[in-house]
Design a protein around this motif. Sequence first.
Motif, PDB file in Angstrom:
ATOM      1  N   PHE A  31       0.865  -1.180   0.000  1.00 36.34           N
ATOM      2  CA  PHE A  31       0.000   0.000   0.000  1.00 36.34           C
ATOM      3  C   PHE A  31       0.903   1.231   0.000  1.00 36.34           C
ATOM      4  CE2 PHE A  31      -2.340  -3.461   1.822  1.00 36.34           C
ATOM      5  CZ  PHE A  31      -3.641  -3.294   1.371  1.00 36.34           C
ATOM      6  N   HIS A  32       1.017   1.869  -1.169  1.00 34.67           N
ATOM      7  CA  HIS A  32       1.853   3.066  -1.294  1.00 34.67           C
ATOM      8  C   HIS A  32       0.958   4.287  -1.084  1.00 34.67           C
ATOM      9  CE1 HIS A  32       5.021   5.740  -2.706  1.00 34.67           C
ATOM     10  NE2 HIS A  32       4.106   6.333  -3.456  1.00 34.67           N
ATOM     11  N   PHE A  33       1.288   5.114  -0.100  1.00 39.65           N
ATOM     12  CA  PHE A  33       0.441   6.256   0.219  1.00 39.65           C
ATOM     13  C   PHE A  33       1.214   7.567   0.089  1.00 39.65           C
ATOM     14  CE2 PHE A  33       2.192   4.403   4.087  1.00 39.65           C
ATOM     15  CZ  PHE A  33       2.804   5.487   4.702  1.00 39.65           C
ATOM     16  N   GLU A  34       0.515   8.591  -0.386  1.00 36.78           N
ATOM     17  CA  GLU A  34       1.060   9.941  -0.484  1.00 36.78           C
ATOM     18  C   GLU A  34       0.035  10.906   0.088  1.00 36.78           C
ATOM     19  OE1 GLU A  34       2.540  11.224  -4.186  1.00 36.78           O
ATOM     20  OE2 GLU A  34       3.769   9.436  -4.561  1.00 36.78           O
ATOM     21  N   LEU A  35       0.479  11.750   1.009  1.00 35.35           N
ATOM     22  CA  LEU A  35      -0.426  12.702   1.645  1.00 35.35           C
ATOM     23  C   LEU A  35      -0.261  14.074   1.007  1.00 35.35           C
ATOM     24  CD1 LEU A  35       0.295  10.508   4.009  1.00 35.35           C
ATOM     25  CD2 LEU A  35      -0.977  12.126   5.406  1.00 35.35           C
ATOM     26  N   SER A  36      -1.378  14.702   0.700  1.00 37.82           N
ATOM     27  CA  SER A  36      -1.339  16.041   0.128  1.00 37.82           C
ATOM     28  C   SER A  36      -0.911  17.048   1.194  1.00 37.82           C
ATOM     29  CB  SER A  36      -2.724  16.419  -0.411  1.00 37.82           C
ATOM     30  OG  SER A  36      -2.751  17.780  -0.793  1.00 37.82           O
ATOM     31  N   PRO A  37      -0.048  18.041   0.828  1.00 35.61           N
ATOM     32  CA  PRO A  37       0.334  19.080   1.798  1.00 35.61           C
ATOM     33  C   PRO A  37      -0.795  20.077   2.043  1.00 35.61           C
ATOM     34  CG  PRO A  37       1.304  19.548  -0.334  1.00 35.61           C
ATOM     35  CD  PRO A  37       0.636  18.213  -0.463  1.00 35.61           C
ATOM     36  N   MET A  38      -1.865  19.977   1.248  1.00 40.14           N
ATOM     37  CA  MET A  38      -3.003  20.873   1.405  1.00 40.14           C
ATOM     38  C   MET A  38      -4.159  20.123   2.061  1.00 40.14           C
ATOM     39  SD  MET A  38      -1.412  23.308  -0.022  1.00 40.14           S
ATOM     40  CE  MET A  38      -2.633  24.615  -0.153  1.00 40.14           C
ATOM     41  N   GLN A  39      -5.039  20.866   2.678  1.00 37.66           N
ATOM     42  CA  GLN A  39      -6.234  20.278   3.254  1.00 37.66           C
ATOM     43  C   GLN A  39      -7.456  21.066   2.834  1.00 37.66           C
ATOM     44  OE1 GLN A  39      -5.576  21.022   7.654  1.00 37.66           O
ATOM     45  NE2 GLN A  39      -7.658  21.804   7.495  1.00 37.66           N
ATOM     46  N   VAL A  40      -8.592  20.393   2.814  1.00 39.33           N
ATOM     47  CA  VAL A  40      -9.862  21.032   2.478  1.00 39.33           C
ATOM     48  C   VAL A  40     -10.528  21.480   3.774  1.00 39.33           C
ATOM     49  CG1 VAL A  40     -12.118  20.738   1.404  1.00 39.33           C
ATOM     50  CG2 VAL A  40     -10.106  19.593   0.423  1.00 39.33           C
ATOM     51  N   LEU A  41     -10.836  22.773   3.861  1.00 44.76           N
ATOM     52  CA  LEU A  41     -11.478  23.337   5.054  1.00 44.76           C
ATOM     53  C   LEU A  41     -12.904  23.720   4.701  1.00 44.76           C
ATOM     54  CD1 LEU A  41     -11.142  24.275   8.007  1.00 44.76           C
ATOM     55  CD2 LEU A  41     -10.483  26.514   7.114  1.00 44.76           C
ATOM     56  N   ILE A  42     -13.866  23.090   5.360  1.00 45.17           N
ATOM     57  CA  ILE A  42     -15.285  23.360   5.135  1.00 45.17           C
ATOM     58  C   ILE A  42     -15.840  24.047   6.378  1.00 45.17           C
ATOM     59  CG2 ILE A  42     -17.533  22.346   4.643  1.00 45.17           C
ATOM     60  CD1 ILE A  42     -16.039  20.001   3.356  1.00 45.17           C
ATOM     61  N   THR A  43     -16.344  25.257   6.197  1.00 45.78           N
ATOM     62  CA  THR A  43     -16.809  26.055   7.337  1.00 45.78           C
ATOM     63  C   THR A  43     -18.298  26.326   7.211  1.00 45.78           C
ATOM     64  OG1 THR A  43     -14.650  27.137   7.408  1.00 45.78           O
ATOM     65  CG2 THR A  43     -16.415  28.153   8.674  1.00 45.78           C
ATOM     66  N   GLU A  44     -19.016  26.133   8.303  1.00 45.70           N
ATOM     67  CA  GLU A  44     -20.446  26.446   8.330  1.00 45.70           C
ATOM     68  C   GLU A  44     -20.629  27.949   8.429  1.00 45.70           C
ATOM     69  OE1 GLU A  44     -24.411  25.563  11.079  1.00 45.70           O
ATOM     70  OE2 GLU A  44     -22.412  24.996  11.778  1.00 45.70           O
ATOM     71  N   ASN A  45     -21.466  28.522   7.575  1.00 49.14           N
ATOM     72  CA  ASN A  45     -21.743  29.952   7.596  1.00 49.14           C
ATOM     73  C   ASN A  45     -23.042  30.194   8.363  1.00 49.14           C
ATOM     74  OD1 ASN A  45     -19.499  30.458   5.947  1.00 49.14           O
ATOM     75  ND2 ASN A  45     -20.694  30.041   4.104  1.00 49.14           N
ATOM     76  N   GLN A  46     -22.905  30.774   9.548  1.00 45.23           N
ATOM     77  CA  GLN A  46     -24.085  31.031  10.372  1.00 45.23           C
ATOM     78  C   GLN A  46     -24.751  32.327   9.914  1.00 45.23           C
ATOM     79  OE1 GLN A  46     -23.310  31.514  14.534  1.00 45.23           O
ATOM     80  NE2 GLN A  46     -25.293  30.677  15.108  1.00 45.23           N
ATOM     81  N   LYS A  47     -26.064  32.316   9.713  1.00 43.43           N
ATOM     82  CA  LYS A  47     -26.789  33.472   9.209  1.00 43.43           C
ATOM     83  C   LYS A  47     -27.283  34.343  10.359  1.00 43.43           C
ATOM     84  CE  LYS A  47     -28.127  31.043   5.029  1.00 43.43           C
ATOM     85  NZ  LYS A  47     -29.235  30.500   4.217  1.00 43.43           N
TER      86      LYS A  47
END
Length: 481
Positions: free
Chosen positions: A422-438
């Motif tokens: 199992f060859h794995f590579e981790l991305s140096p970037m991450q996805v940030l999902i933020t809830e927008n409160q109204k």
Amino acid sequence: MFSTSKIKSVDFYRKIPRDLTEASLSGAGLSIIAALSMIFLFGMELNDYMTVSTSTSVIVDKSTDGEFLRIEFNISFPALSCEFASVDVSDVLGTNRLNITKTIRKFSIDSNLKPTGPEFHSGPVATNIKHGDEVDEEYGEDAIILSAHNFDRFASHYPIMVVNFYAPWCSWSQRLKPAWEKAAKILRERYDPEMDGRIIMGKVDCTQEGGLCRRHHIQGYPSIRIFRKGSDLREDHGHHDHESYYGDRDTESLVATMETLVASIPMGSEKLALEDKSGNAKRPAPVTGGCRIEGFVRVKKVPGNLIISARSAAHSFDASQMNMSHVISHFSFGRRVSARLLTDAKRLIPYLGGSHDKLNGRAYISQGSESNANVTIEHYLQVVKTEVITTRSSREHKLVEEYEYTAHSSLVHSLHIPVAKFHFELSPMQVLITENQKSFSHFITNVCAIIGGVFTVAGILDSILHNTMRLVKKIELGKNF
């Protein structure tokens, strides 16, 4: 003190006496339409206020779990014995950890991937097994040559039968042979098979007796097995009492082990041998030829490999006979997310978790024929971290840290011992999902705008309609203006 008249002067909504106003059918119709429009638009605005919205951004990985990443897995190998199964980890920084055991569990499994007994304990790995110096000495063929035709007959006749499963091409087997034959000669002289009959030493050439070796799940050479009379009576959910010997392979050590085995059986007795003091050199032999490996490892967040293979410091393996087919029950990065948290997160991101365990339930099978010999099964995994932030109660709160990955698998012919990699590579970037409160104030402002806007537009339409109808009546009466 202000007088009442002065207070009335600031009234924005001066009233017209009711007897000076006139109701009309067109005005009533527009009023009903305006009211319905207000209710409809208010409902849409309320639904929009109640609906959760998110914003997605890509940032440099700011993981709170440090520089290490947890890989959790549960993989079944129908043709890899737990006796030699090894979990190894390596990466581009030079880390190379072999045969990880602390966080790994192994279970012998049958062809249906069902466990055949309790957890298999492989014991400490022997890194420096002692061999004899009898290479230059003359030695005979004192060990009994066993085959598929006579194996069961000898096993049922002698209380203890110790067998060397070997391959002539194996260097370890060649080093063992002089000591094995010499030990067999000594045991034959001390415990004559005809007069004493308590122990016998034999050997099986696995290049000639492949079926017999497969029947006893021999995958590494040489494999020394101790068979006790009656061991074929397997009860207690597959429990059996024949063992594998992992001790030193010089004549003195072999003879000492055999002496200990014989000492527990009175002369002429056929009862099973009891446990002896040399137990550190012996462990239960695998009941079946398959193994389920489960647990986790911690790796650095750099490109690397998780490798599962047959490994031993004192055994040889026939690459053409190794089959690394496997079924993946679970494979994921990071800690498992609880069902409750994942449900909350899916409220924001419905697709979240779809790629968290992409390999789950997949089978990778190599048939093991000549055309499929020496097959290494490789998986290439691209890993990306997704983090979900909720802003409930006007405070940021980290809801989920999820590692998702894509997977591409292939079967590759190799000149070496086949493995599952199992060859794995981790991305140096991450996805940030933020809830927008109204904002509630924004909601109230929009509601007021809806009510005022609809009321004003309806008033304009009513005025236009009323004046138009008056104009039409004047034209009908022929009045000039």
